[in-house]
Design an enzyme around this catalytic site. Structure first.
Site, PDB file in Angstrom:
ATOM      1  N   ASP A   1      -7.948  -5.174   6.680  1.00  0.00           N
ATOM      2  CA  ASP A   1      -7.829  -5.409   5.295  1.00  0.00           C
ATOM      3  C   ASP A   1      -6.285  -6.065   5.000  1.00  0.00           C
ATOM      4  OD1 ASP A   1      -8.293  -5.287   2.644  1.00  0.00           O
ATOM      5  OD2 ASP A   1      -9.401  -3.516   2.954  1.00  0.00           O
TER       6      ASP A   1
ATOM      7  N   TYR B   1      -6.389   0.052  18.360  1.00  0.00           N
ATOM      8  CA  TYR B   1      -5.489  -0.534  17.362  1.00  0.00           C
ATOM      9  C   TYR B   1      -4.211   0.073  17.597  1.00  0.00           C
ATOM     10  CZ  TYR B   1      -8.835  -1.790  13.783  1.00  0.00           C
ATOM     11  OH  TYR B   1      -9.679  -2.660  13.032  1.00  0.00           O
TER      12      TYR B   1
END
Length: 396
Positions: free
Chosen positions: A117, A172
């Protein structure tokens, strides 16, 4: 043909498969048709090129997300530029896809592995799509991309490959100034703060509690405790040794899981920081997996990076079949590391120093009531977005 498009030598017994593939009848291949070549000027999309079949491939991408409204394209919202806007434009201009595919991505069977995002970066994003395999394809695509976005690799895959559905896990990282782990009584503006071995060990003990399958309904929005999709499997989570950049000490947290919900990673990190700083008790972790709603702070989006996506099951089935390459990117590791050093890490460090997003967020921790819980259960999850929309979507 360029080095990136080099295909493995096909065994004689695969000739029938190649024939079917060249005729467009083989769902596993897209591996034949190696005898046709494109004209030297691949960026002139002539009639002959348009008649050639497109092939299913995956692209390895790296990008710095600052200034972009996420990865996913938003048709009809041209004022919000995304990473995919830049990529599709480059694919059209380089002659990899026809112009009408740029307005309808379904025509090229486009799929991203994870939807990062706003402001979130990636060092190992993977997208799958069909395109023309022109000569010097990576060079030509990158020629039309801004410096903070780069395609680092390309591999052929089976015709029915979908980068999201075939992904087994995602890794991540989250880069943050180590002063985030200082006790609440310490001056959070102190740039001379250095993370002690004891504090690092305590943080890692807390991060390890996330390993396994837990109900993470409190770590996202619009999911209730009885929503099966709120249960997620975390394979590992830990904080690496700190390092100093421009006089400020930073550390990188790594987390690997099958999939993540919106804001999940940032809240996982936010809660551990709150515990280490002394705002919350360690029992808050256990309570957060129960049915009652727990107030969990969400760490800033700056610093979150999609490091790697994993395709173990696909590699086991197709990676050694003699027709396809395994989807690992060891040969690109040096390029990935160089891109992070040039574009991702400097952006995170500079933005943190200028905007102080972590320090400003730390000042909001006292307003959270970590002991209070809301009785009853949350929304059952009706109306919540499905997982296709929240994969890796861990930022505002």
């Amino acid at each position: 043909m360029s080095e990136e498009l080099h295909l493995k030598e096909i065994p004689a017994e695969a000739n029938d498969t190649l024939k079917r593939t060249a005729e467009g009848k083989d769902d596993h291949g897209d591996i034949g048709h190696v005898d046709k070549k494109f004209k030297p000027n691949a960026e002139d999309t002539n009639d002959e090129q348009k008649k050639l079949p497109k092939r299913k491939v995956v692209l390895l991408m790296a990008y710095s997300g600052k200034g972009y409204h996420g990865m996913q394209r938003n048709p009809g919202s041209s004022q919000f530029k995304t990473i995919e806007d830049e990529l599709v434009t480059a694919l059209v201009k380089s002659g990899c896809i026809p112009e009408n595919h740029g307005t309808d991505m379904k025509k090229m069977s486009f799929q991203r592995c994870a939807r990062t995002d706003k402001g979130v970066s990636a060092a190992g994003q993977v997208v799958s799509l069909k395109l023309w395999l022109i000569d010097d394809i990576l060079e030509k695509i990158n020629r039309h991309l801004p410096s903070q976005i780069k395609v680092l690799g390309l591999k052929r895959v089976t015709g029915g490959f979908n980068s999201k559905n075939k992904c087994d896990a995602r890794t991540y990282s989250y880069m943050l100034p180590t002063v985030a782990f200082a006790h609440k009584d310490k001056d959070q503006q102190d740039s001379s703060y250095r993370l002690s071995k004891e504090t690092l060990e305590r943080a890692n003990k807390l991060f390890s509690c996330y390993k396994g399958t837990h109900n993470f309904h409190n770590f996202t929005s619009q999911k209730g405790p009885r929503d099966p999709s709120a249960r997620r499997y975390i394979m590992e989570m830990f904080c690496e040794e700190p390092f100093v950049r421009q006089g400020l000490e930073f550390a990188v947290i790594k987390v690997k899981g099958q999939s993540f919900m919106m804001h999940q990673i940032r809240k996982m990190i936010g809660l551990v920081i709150a515990v280490v700083r002394g705002y919350a008790g360690e029992d808050t972790l256990e309570r957060s997996w129960g049915e009652k709603k727990v107030d969990i702070p969400k760490a800033p989006g700056l610093g979150l990076v999609l490091e790697q996506v994993h395709f173990e099951k696909y590699n086991k089935r197709f990676g050694s079949d003699g027709l396809h390459e395994p989807l690992d990117w060891r040969e690109q590791e040096a390029k990935i590391a160089a891109f992070k050093e040039e574009h991702i890490y400097p952006t995170i460090i500079q933005t943190e120093q200028e905007e102080k997003s972590m320090l400003n967020w730390l000042s909001t921790l006292p307003i959270h009531d970590f002991e209070a819980t809301v009785s009853g259960v949350q929304n059952s999850g009706a109306g919540a977005r499905d997982d296709e929309d929240d994969e890796g979507n861990d930022s505002d």
